[in-house]
Design a protein around this motif. Structure first.
Motif, PDB file in Angstrom:
ATOM      1  N   PRO A  75      42.140  -5.587  32.798  1.00 25.62           N
ATOM      2  CA  PRO A  75      42.625  -5.741  34.186  1.00 25.62           C
ATOM      3  C   PRO A  75      43.412  -7.028  34.424  1.00 25.62           C
ATOM      4  O   PRO A  75      44.060  -7.170  35.462  1.00 25.62           O
ATOM      5  CB  PRO A  75      41.325  -5.761  35.027  1.00 25.62           C
ATOM      6  CG  PRO A  75      40.263  -5.224  34.130  1.00 25.62           C
ATOM      7  CD  PRO A  75      40.678  -5.611  32.745  1.00 25.62           C
ATOM      8  N   LYS A  78      47.117  -6.675  35.248  1.00 27.92           N
ATOM      9  CA  LYS A  78      47.445  -6.181  36.587  1.00 27.92           C
ATOM     10  C   LYS A  78      47.535  -7.314  37.599  1.00 27.92           C
ATOM     11  O   LYS A  78      48.373  -7.291  38.506  1.00 27.92           O
ATOM     12  CB  LYS A  78      46.400  -5.154  37.019  1.00 27.92           C
ATOM     13  CG  LYS A  78      46.643  -4.550  38.392  1.00 27.92           C
ATOM     14  CD  LYS A  78      45.577  -3.518  38.735  1.00 27.92           C
ATOM     15  CE  LYS A  78      45.797  -2.924  40.124  1.00 27.92           C
ATOM     16  NZ  LYS A  78      44.744  -1.932  40.466  1.00 27.92           N
ATOM     17  N   TYR A  79      46.657  -8.312  37.445  1.00 27.49           N
ATOM     18  CA  TYR A  79      46.595  -9.403  38.420  1.00 27.49           C
ATOM     19  C   TYR A  79      47.077 -10.725  37.816  1.00 27.49           C
ATOM     20  O   TYR A  79      46.648 -11.795  38.241  1.00 27.49           O
ATOM     21  CB  TYR A  79      45.161  -9.572  38.924  1.00 27.49           C
ATOM     22  CG  TYR A  79      44.646  -8.379  39.708  1.00 27.49           C
ATOM     23  CD1 TYR A  79      45.076  -8.140  41.005  1.00 27.49           C
ATOM     24  CD2 TYR A  79      43.744  -7.485  39.137  1.00 27.49           C
ATOM     25  CE1 TYR A  79      44.624  -7.047  41.725  1.00 27.49           C
ATOM     26  CE2 TYR A  79      43.278  -6.388  39.851  1.00 27.49           C
ATOM     27  CZ  TYR A  79      43.718  -6.168  41.135  1.00 27.49           C
ATOM     28  OH  TYR A  79      43.255  -5.083  41.840  1.00 27.49           O
ATOM     29  N   ASP A  81      49.831 -12.395  38.117  1.00 34.06           N
ATOM     30  CA  ASP A  81      50.471 -13.300  39.078  1.00 34.06           C
ATOM     31  C   ASP A  81      49.442 -14.042  39.925  1.00 34.06           C
ATOM     32  O   ASP A  81      49.599 -15.234  40.215  1.00 34.06           O
ATOM     33  CB  ASP A  81      51.425 -12.522  39.982  1.00 34.06           C
ATOM     34  CG  ASP A  81      52.650 -12.015  39.232  1.00 34.06           C
ATOM     35  OD1 ASP A  81      52.958 -12.588  38.171  1.00 34.06           O
ATOM     36  OD2 ASP A  81      53.277 -11.042  39.695  1.00 34.06           O
ATOM     37  N   VAL A  82      48.388 -13.324  40.312  1.00 33.34           N
ATOM     38  CA  VAL A  82      47.321 -13.951  41.108  1.00 33.34           C
ATOM     39  C   VAL A  82      46.596 -15.003  40.273  1.00 33.34           C
ATOM     40  O   VAL A  82      46.295 -16.107  40.754  1.00 33.34           O
ATOM     41  CB  VAL A  82      46.323 -12.888  41.609  1.00 33.34           C
ATOM     42  CG1 VAL A  82      45.180 -13.547  42.385  1.00 33.34           C
ATOM     43  CG2 VAL A  82      47.031 -11.863  42.479  1.00 33.34           C
ATOM     44  N   LEU A  83      46.325 -14.656  39.036  1.00 34.46           N
ATOM     45  CA  LEU A  83      45.643 -15.594  38.142  1.00 34.46           C
ATOM     46  C   LEU A  83      46.483 -16.846  37.920  1.00 34.46           C
ATOM     47  O   LEU A  83      45.964 -17.965  37.930  1.00 34.46           O
ATOM     48  CB  LEU A  83      45.350 -14.915  36.802  1.00 34.46           C
ATOM     49  CG  LEU A  83      44.328 -13.778  36.814  1.00 34.46           C
ATOM     50  CD1 LEU A  83      44.289 -13.086  35.457  1.00 34.46           C
ATOM     51  CD2 LEU A  83      42.951 -14.301  37.172  1.00 34.46           C
ATOM     52  N   GLU A 173      38.089 -13.393  47.535  1.00 38.26           N
ATOM     53  CA  GLU A 173      37.869 -12.627  46.311  1.00 38.26           C
ATOM     54  C   GLU A 173      37.914 -13.529  45.081  1.00 38.26           C
ATOM     55  O   GLU A 173      37.178 -13.304  44.110  1.00 38.26           O
ATOM     56  CB  GLU A 173      38.921 -11.518  46.192  1.00 38.26           C
ATOM     57  CG  GLU A 173      38.774 -10.426  47.248  1.00 38.26           C
ATOM     58  CD  GLU A 173      39.851  -9.365  47.114  1.00 38.26           C
ATOM     59  OE1 GLU A 173      39.512  -8.193  46.883  1.00 38.26           O
ATOM     60  OE2 GLU A 173      41.030  -9.733  47.240  1.00 38.26           O
ATOM     61  N   SER A 196      35.368  -5.612  44.592  1.00 40.33           N
ATOM     62  CA  SER A 196      36.769  -5.186  44.505  1.00 40.33           C
ATOM     63  C   SER A 196      37.243  -5.365  43.073  1.00 40.33           C
ATOM     64  O   SER A 196      36.628  -6.091  42.279  1.00 40.33           O
ATOM     65  CB  SER A 196      37.661  -6.000  45.452  1.00 40.33           C
ATOM     66  OG  SER A 196      37.814  -7.320  44.987  1.00 40.33           O
ATOM     67  N   SER A 197      38.369  -4.725  42.771  1.00 35.75           N
ATOM     68  CA  SER A 197      38.933  -4.836  41.427  1.00 35.75           C
ATOM     69  C   SER A 197      39.381  -6.272  41.141  1.00 35.75           C
ATOM     70  O   SER A 197      39.198  -6.780  40.026  1.00 35.75           O
ATOM     71  CB  SER A 197      40.118  -3.882  41.282  1.00 35.75           C
ATOM     72  OG  SER A 197      40.718  -3.989  40.011  1.00 35.75           O
ATOM     73  N   LEU A 198      39.952  -6.931  42.160  1.00 38.76           N
ATOM     74  CA  LEU A 198      40.400  -8.314  41.973  1.00 38.76           C
ATOM     75  C   LEU A 198      39.220  -9.244  41.735  1.00 38.76           C
ATOM     76  O   LEU A 198      39.272 -10.113  40.856  1.00 38.76           O
ATOM     77  CB  LEU A 198      41.206  -8.774  43.184  1.00 38.76           C
ATOM     78  CG  LEU A 198      41.675 -10.239  43.164  1.00 38.76           C
ATOM     79  CD1 LEU A 198      42.512 -10.514  41.924  1.00 38.76           C
ATOM     80  CD2 LEU A 198      42.466 -10.571  44.433  1.00 38.76           C
ATOM     81  N   THR A 201      38.056  -8.802  38.255  1.00 38.63           N
ATOM     82  CA  THR A 201      38.998  -9.367  37.299  1.00 38.63           C
ATOM     83  C   THR A 201      38.859 -10.879  37.219  1.00 38.63           C
ATOM     84  O   THR A 201      38.837 -11.459  36.122  1.00 38.63           O
ATOM     85  CB  THR A 201      40.442  -9.010  37.691  1.00 38.63           C
ATOM     86  OG1 THR A 201      40.586  -7.587  37.706  1.00 38.63           O
ATOM     87  CG2 THR A 201      41.435  -9.603  36.706  1.00 38.63           C
ATOM     88  N   ILE A 202      38.764 -11.537  38.371  1.00 40.34           N
ATOM     89  CA  ILE A 202      38.565 -12.986  38.399  1.00 40.34           C
ATOM     90  C   ILE A 202      37.243 -13.342  37.724  1.00 40.34           C
ATOM     91  O   ILE A 202      37.134 -14.324  36.994  1.00 40.34           O
ATOM     92  CB  ILE A 202      38.591 -13.529  39.843  1.00 40.34           C
ATOM     93  CG1 ILE A 202      39.952 -13.259  40.500  1.00 40.34           C
ATOM     94  CG2 ILE A 202      38.277 -15.029  39.866  1.00 40.34           C
ATOM     95  CD1 ILE A 202      41.113 -13.920  39.796  1.00 40.34           C
TER      96      ILE A 202
END
Length: 227
Positions: A75, A78-79, A81-83, A173, A196-198, A201-202
């Motif tokens: 995952p 997918k995230y 950019d957030v990471l 999140e 949540s998925s986020l 992932t975090i």
């Protein structure tokens, strides 16, 4: 080998049934990670099956922990950019949490006058099982004892984590993910994905980073404690 395979099959059946029960009644005390080991321990004691016999089949589940841990990286793409945006905060938080976890374990164990082998087995308790067992062996601990501490830490983390998040009003999140991944490793990550998925992932990246930090810092802490 046949009795070991039977034990493996029983383990899988107990887990599937307990997971089904948890889906119907999602209570912490009905978590498969709590119900499954308790049921198996009671069953082994009642039937007087030696642990070695059970382990001959159950070890295959332990082997699956390593690819399962790597699978948490899926995952991340997918995230990404957030990471990347929150990487500094995540690294700083995980580093702080990892160091506090190791130091608090060591200081408490020393205060309780535990022997050095038990102390070294306790120090890597806050990271995922395969990494914790390798660290334990590297610093002179007993990997099997470390695995028990890891399970206890994970169960305690998923029990208290939601309460801590609610008490301190942790609604982000990112913050929730760091909380569960750093304090309760894979068990906490499974719980984080329920939010949540986020968050999950975090939590997974926090768990991996915590393992790397612990791998580097644990020998240093042992050196300071016993030399």
């Amino acid at each position: 080998m046949i009795p070991g395979l039977i034990c493996l099959a029983i383990t899988l059946v107990v887990y599937v049934l307990s997971k089904h029960l948890y889906r119907i009644h999602p209570r912490v005390y009905l978590s498969p990670l709590l119900i499954t080991p308790l049921t198996l321990v009671i069953g082994l004691i009642w039937t007087q099956i030696p642990y070695e016999t059970y382990h001959s089949g159950g070890k295959w589940l332990s082997f699956l922990l390593q690819p399962a841990t790597i699978a948490f990286a899926v995952p991340l793409y997918k995230y990404f950019d957030v990471l990347k945006k929150h990487m500094v905060e995540i690294l700083a938080s995980v580093l702080t949490g990892s160091v506090v976890a190791m130091l608090s374990s060591a200081v408490l164990a020393k205060w309780m006058h535990l022997d050095s082998e038990l102390i070294t087995s306790l120090i890597p308790r806050s990271v995922t099982t395969p990494i914790a067992m390798n660290i334990s062996e590297m610093i002179g601990g007993v990997p099997n004892i470390t695995a028990v501490f890891v399970i206890m830490t994970g169960l305690l983390g998923v029990t208290l984590g939601p309460l801590v998040a609610k008490l301190f009003r942790i609604e982000s999140e990112i913050a929730r993910g760091v909380l569960f991944g750093t304090s309760a490793h894979g068990t906490g990550t499974s719980k984080a994905f329920e939010f949540s998925s986020l968050t999950g992932t975090i939590s997974s990246i926090s768990m991996i980073v915590a393992g790397l930090f612990t791998l580097v810092a644990a020998p240093v802490i042992i050196l300071l404690l016993f030399h």
